[in-house]
Write an enzyme that holds these catalytic residues in place. Sequence first.
Site, PDB file in Angstrom:
ATOM      1  N   HIS A 100      -8.596  11.234  -1.123  1.00  0.00           N
ATOM      2  CA  HIS A 100      -8.124   9.973  -1.709  1.00  0.00           C
ATOM      3  C   HIS A 100      -7.937  10.187  -3.208  1.00  0.00           C
ATOM      4  CE1 HIS A 100      -7.867   5.822  -2.923  1.00  0.00           C
ATOM      5  NE2 HIS A 100      -7.866   5.441  -1.656  1.00  0.00           N
ATOM      6  N   ARG A 131      -2.991  10.142   6.807  1.00  0.00           N
ATOM      7  CA  ARG A 131      -3.124   8.739   7.196  1.00  0.00           C
ATOM      8  C   ARG A 131      -2.619   7.828   6.082  1.00  0.00           C
ATOM      9  NH1 ARG A 131      -7.067   4.560   6.106  1.00  0.00           N
ATOM     10  NH2 ARG A 131      -8.267   5.951   4.781  1.00  0.00           N
ATOM     11  N   GLN A 153      -8.152  14.137   4.518  1.00  0.00           N
ATOM     12  CA  GLN A 153      -7.426  13.446   3.456  1.00  0.00           C
ATOM     13  C   GLN A 153      -8.278  13.323   2.193  1.00  0.00           C
ATOM     14  OE1 GLN A 153      -6.579   8.938   3.546  1.00  0.00           O
ATOM     15  NE2 GLN A 153      -4.597   9.899   3.771  1.00  0.00           N
ATOM     16  N   HIS A 204     -12.009  11.962   1.877  1.00  0.00           N
ATOM     17  CA  HIS A 204     -12.059  10.537   2.214  1.00  0.00           C
ATOM     18  C   HIS A 204     -11.972  10.261   3.705  1.00  0.00           C
ATOM     19  CE1 HIS A 204     -11.483   6.285   1.644  1.00  0.00           C
ATOM     20  NE2 HIS A 204     -10.269   6.301   2.159  1.00  0.00           N
ATOM     21  N   ARG A 240      -0.891   9.263  -0.002  1.00  0.00           N
ATOM     22  CA  ARG A 240      -2.104   9.764  -0.660  1.00  0.00           C
ATOM     23  C   ARG A 240      -2.061  11.261  -0.927  1.00  0.00           C
ATOM     24  NH1 ARG A 240      -6.665   6.114   2.445  1.00  0.00           N
ATOM     25  NH2 ARG A 240      -6.059   4.222   1.361  1.00  0.00           N
ATOM     26  N   LEU A 299     -15.238   5.225  -4.151  1.00  0.00           N
ATOM     27  CA  LEU A 299     -13.819   4.892  -4.030  1.00  0.00           C
ATOM     28  C   LEU A 299     -13.411   3.709  -4.910  1.00  0.00           C
ATOM     29  CD1 LEU A 299     -11.259   5.473  -2.061  1.00  0.00           C
ATOM     30  CD2 LEU A 299     -11.889   3.253  -1.167  1.00  0.00           C
ATOM     31  N   PHE A 315       0.865  -1.175   0.000  1.00  0.00           N
ATOM     32  CA  PHE A 315       0.000   0.000   0.000  1.00  0.00           C
ATOM     33  C   PHE A 315       0.901   1.224   0.000  1.00  0.00           C
ATOM     34  CE2 PHE A 315      -4.673   0.290   1.457  1.00  0.00           C
ATOM     35  CZ  PHE A 315      -5.080  -0.620   0.500  1.00  0.00           C
ATOM     36  N   GLU A 348      -6.977   1.750  -3.102  1.00  0.00           N
ATOM     37  CA  GLU A 348      -5.535   1.853  -3.300  1.00  0.00           C
ATOM     38  C   GLU A 348      -4.946   0.484  -3.653  1.00  0.00           C
ATOM     39  OE1 GLU A 348      -3.853   4.576  -0.596  1.00  0.00           O
ATOM     40  OE2 GLU A 348      -2.044   3.406  -0.291  1.00  0.00           O
TER      41      GLU A 348
HETATM   42  C1  FAD Z   1     -15.030   3.881   0.717  1.00  0.00           C
HETATM   43  C2  FAD Z   1     -14.022   3.761   1.829  1.00  0.00           C
HETATM   44  C3  FAD Z   1     -13.044   2.788   1.792  1.00  0.00           C
HETATM   45  C4  FAD Z   1     -12.116   2.676   2.819  1.00  0.00           C
HETATM   46  N1  FAD Z   1     -11.168   1.693   2.760  1.00  0.00           N
HETATM   47  C5  FAD Z   1     -10.295   1.556   3.785  1.00  0.00           C
HETATM   48  C6  FAD Z   1      -9.336   0.516   3.778  1.00  0.00           C
HETATM   49  O1  FAD Z   1      -9.274  -0.302   2.864  1.00  0.00           O
HETATM   50  N2  FAD Z   1      -8.491   0.431   4.832  1.00  0.00           N
HETATM   51  C7  FAD Z   1      -8.523   1.299   5.881  1.00  0.00           C
HETATM   52  O2  FAD Z   1      -7.730   1.171   6.802  1.00  0.00           O
HETATM   53  N3  FAD Z   1      -9.448   2.283   5.911  1.00  0.00           N
HETATM   54  C8  FAD Z   1     -10.329   2.426   4.902  1.00  0.00           C
HETATM   55  N4  FAD Z   1     -11.255   3.430   4.936  1.00  0.00           N
HETATM   56  C9  FAD Z   1     -11.416   4.212   6.164  1.00  0.00           C
HETATM   57  C10 FAD Z   1     -12.134   3.379   7.211  1.00  0.00           C
HETATM   58  O3  FAD Z   1     -13.023   2.500   6.584  1.00  0.00           O
HETATM   59  C11 FAD Z   1     -12.916   4.253   8.188  1.00  0.00           C
HETATM   60  O4  FAD Z   1     -12.112   5.271   8.679  1.00  0.00           O
HETATM   61  C12 FAD Z   1     -13.415   3.393   9.356  1.00  0.00           C
HETATM   62  O5  FAD Z   1     -14.091   2.253   8.880  1.00  0.00           O
HETATM   63  C13 FAD Z   1     -14.298   4.199  10.272  1.00  0.00           C
HETATM   64  O6  FAD Z   1     -14.838   3.316  11.224  1.00  0.00           O
HETATM   65  P1  FAD Z   1     -15.637   3.871  12.473  1.00  0.00           P
HETATM   66  O7  FAD Z   1     -16.075   2.681  13.233  1.00  0.00           O
HETATM   67  O8  FAD Z   1     -14.852   4.894  13.163  1.00  0.00           O
HETATM   68  O9  FAD Z   1     -16.898   4.625  11.836  1.00  0.00           O
HETATM   69  P2  FAD Z   1     -18.109   4.091  10.919  1.00  0.00           P
HETATM   70  O10 FAD Z   1     -17.869   2.771  10.340  1.00  0.00           O
HETATM   71  O11 FAD Z   1     -18.429   5.221   9.991  1.00  0.00           O
HETATM   72  O12 FAD Z   1     -19.281   3.916  11.953  1.00  0.00           O
HETATM   73  C14 FAD Z   1     -19.899   5.003  12.562  1.00  0.00           C
HETATM   74  C15 FAD Z   1     -21.050   4.480  13.384  1.00  0.00           C
HETATM   75  O13 FAD Z   1     -21.571   5.537  14.156  1.00  0.00           O
HETATM   76  C16 FAD Z   1     -22.970   5.570  14.064  1.00  0.00           C
HETATM   77  N5  FAD Z   1     -23.391   6.956  14.261  1.00  0.00           N
HETATM   78  C17 FAD Z   1     -22.919   8.072  13.679  1.00  0.00           C
HETATM   79  N6  FAD Z   1     -23.544   9.159  14.154  1.00  0.00           N
HETATM   80  C18 FAD Z   1     -24.444   8.706  15.049  1.00  0.00           C
HETATM   81  C19 FAD Z   1     -25.429   9.328  15.859  1.00  0.00           C
HETATM   82  N7  FAD Z   1     -25.625  10.652  15.847  1.00  0.00           N
HETATM   83  N8  FAD Z   1     -26.186   8.552  16.663  1.00  0.00           N
HETATM   84  C20 FAD Z   1     -26.034   7.195  16.685  1.00  0.00           C
HETATM   85  N9  FAD Z   1     -25.128   6.560  15.921  1.00  0.00           N
HETATM   86  C21 FAD Z   1     -24.354   7.302  15.126  1.00  0.00           C
HETATM   87  C22 FAD Z   1     -23.282   5.003  12.686  1.00  0.00           C
HETATM   88  O14 FAD Z   1     -24.582   4.452  12.661  1.00  0.00           O
HETATM   89  C23 FAD Z   1     -22.204   3.926  12.572  1.00  0.00           C
HETATM   90  O15 FAD Z   1     -22.672   2.749  13.193  1.00  0.00           O
HETATM   91  C24 FAD Z   1     -12.173   3.567   3.903  1.00  0.00           C
HETATM   92  C25 FAD Z   1     -13.144   4.552   3.941  1.00  0.00           C
HETATM   93  C26 FAD Z   1     -14.050   4.669   2.910  1.00  0.00           C
HETATM   94  C27 FAD Z   1     -15.043   5.771   2.959  1.00  0.00           C
END
Ligand code: FAD
Length: 566
Positions: free
Chosen positions: A234, A377, A232, A342, A278, A244, A116, A247
């Site tokens: 992407h 990141r 960031q 992103h 990135r 997306l 990566f 990568e």
């Molecule tokens: C398309 C895409 C591809 C990616 N690919 C990669 C990758 O290959 N490798 C990597 O390391 N990272 C990747 N990333 C980044 C990574 O996926 C995210 O940063 C990470 O998954 C975020 O996880 P999280 O649990 O913090 O938030 P999220 O998965 O966004 O979860 C947030 C949670 O909070 C809840 N929530 C939000 N607001 C409220 C509210 N007001 N009340 C109640 N619940 C709420 C939502 O319902 C959800 O359950 C990618 C990101 C994207 C967008």
Amino acid sequence: MGPAYDVLVVGAGCAGMRAAIEAHDRGARVAVISKLHPTRSHSGAAEGGINAALGNTAEDSPEKHAFDTVKGSDYLGDQDAIEIFTAEAPGDIYQLEHWGCVFSRNDEGRLAQRPFGAAGSPRTVYAADITGHVLIQVLYEQLQKRMAEGLVVFEESFAFRLVEEDGRCTGVVCWDLLRGGVQVITGSAVILATGGAGRLFRATTNAYACTGDGMAMALRLGLPLKDMEFMQFHPTTMYPSGILITEGCRGEGGYLLNKEGERFMKRYAPNALELASRDVVSRSETTEIEAGRGINGSVMLDLRHLGAEKILNRLPGSRELAMTYAGVDPIYEPIPVRPGAHYHMGGVSCDNWGLTPLEGLYAAGEVACVSVHGANRLGGNSLMETITFGRRAGQAAAEYAVASPASANGHAEAARADAEAWVKGLLGVTEGERPWQIRDELGQSMLDNFGVFRRAEKMEAQEEIVAGLRERYARGVVIEDKGDVFNSDLTQAIELGYLLDVAACMLQAGIARKESRGAHSRPYDFPDRDDERFLKHSISTWRDGAPELSYQEVRMTQWEPMERTY
Ligand SMILES: Cc1cc2nc3c(=O)[nH]c(=O)nc-3n(C[C@H](O)[C@H](O)[C@H](O)COP(=O)(O)OP(=O)(O)OC[C@H]3O[C@@H](n4cnc5c(N)ncnc54)[C@H](O)[C@@H]3O)c2cc1C
């Protein structure tokens, strides 16, 4: 009466579910609150993979992973946090594997690892190009197992305030999306795991739900947000949808071409080429596009030379996305791509156990800023952060809550009454503009004025635009749906308020950071990194309805800042 639960986890993405599992396993009574069904959380969209120094493809070590992460962060990451992160990541990967994550394997039957961007060794573990989907399903299975043992999930419950009592966080105020009505859920500790705020920008890879809710809730309670200017971009989001393309496509050997068919990364990063970090690739693409060497505001991601077999085996999801949303089959044609918002490196300031400055309140995942990622990141580090720091936050919150249960929840009733009156006020507005008008203007103007390259005059203009939008929002927006069941008109209006507050913090911090570092690039007035004046975290705190900026030292252990080479 004491609180209903020991630990409340707001959010059910990878960070929230991992935190909840750990808190439950450490003996806490846990409730998870999520505005989406857990498996619809945005983590499920992650494609390319998750980083840990397993050394299965080439020699690797946690120290190398730490150094790459520090360098990638442009030296703004806190080095003690990064060392913990890279040391604990391998154990967390094996645990996920034992829970049932079907990671791809190499010819020897070990977990496969792909290269990566800006990684000194191939260390990204993956499940084809649907890694997030696999993680979220397995974590949900584990959550369900614990639901049979008493863990509770309030799914489709929208959190919109935190309850503070005597200097401690003791609950969450929610809107019940299924039935309508305000709920106050009490706990001895609360973990914010609400994800990022990519919806601030019109071109983004982030889902509609990524609206910075947790950041804004913490901010409004007086808590500091850290490094908010660092968003960031992407380099490979599809034109025109913004979806997306992982990568992993470049990790497997994909090229970036301009309209002349030139592999232009040779000019910008002769060593790392398409696998430069990135920020570097996004800047190179934007320079090509602005110089007229793009096609429809995009460049081309070419996978054709990888051959059909590799594309079908390693990148099937990307091929499907390209065929469905850009109308091209990457086996035969290149995919049009451009930079899109992103990942937010900034977030709620917390320590290495996720603890924020408010007793009883923790943060993990993209909502948090520990800080592992600093100014930029590395791909694959975010999923790993959700797991490692989700686990740590779950452990710390459970130990705290069980050892020091909150004694009373006298504020819960008052918080409910106050929130009910506030929602009634919102629904009572009958004249004014619709929230989407403000939301659309915010998204487009943030993209125009606070994107890959930042100019002082554009950032200042954007600060005024956001102040104007905040005024319009404060005058009252019309929520046409007055109903109780799935009133997304209401929740989107509340989310808009969050986005506006977060944007104000980002702009103030961005204007004040007079240097170029990681994702914050000012090539026209401050093209260089300035370690003398800006090797420090920006801290945004809310005072009298506006952000106030201060700074905090970066924690260094063994790596002094070096010149960047590509
Ligand atoms: C398309 C895409 C591809 C990616 N690919 C990669 C990758 O290959 N490798 C990597 O390391 N990272 C990747 N990333 C980044 C990574 O996926 C995210 O940063 C990470 O998954 C975020 O996880 P999280 O649990 O913090 O938030 P999220 O998965 O966004 O979860 C947030 C949670 O909070 C809840 N929530 C939000 N607001 C409220 C509210 N007001 N009340 C109640 N619940 C709420 C939502 O319902 C959800 O359950 C990618 C990101 C994207 C967008």
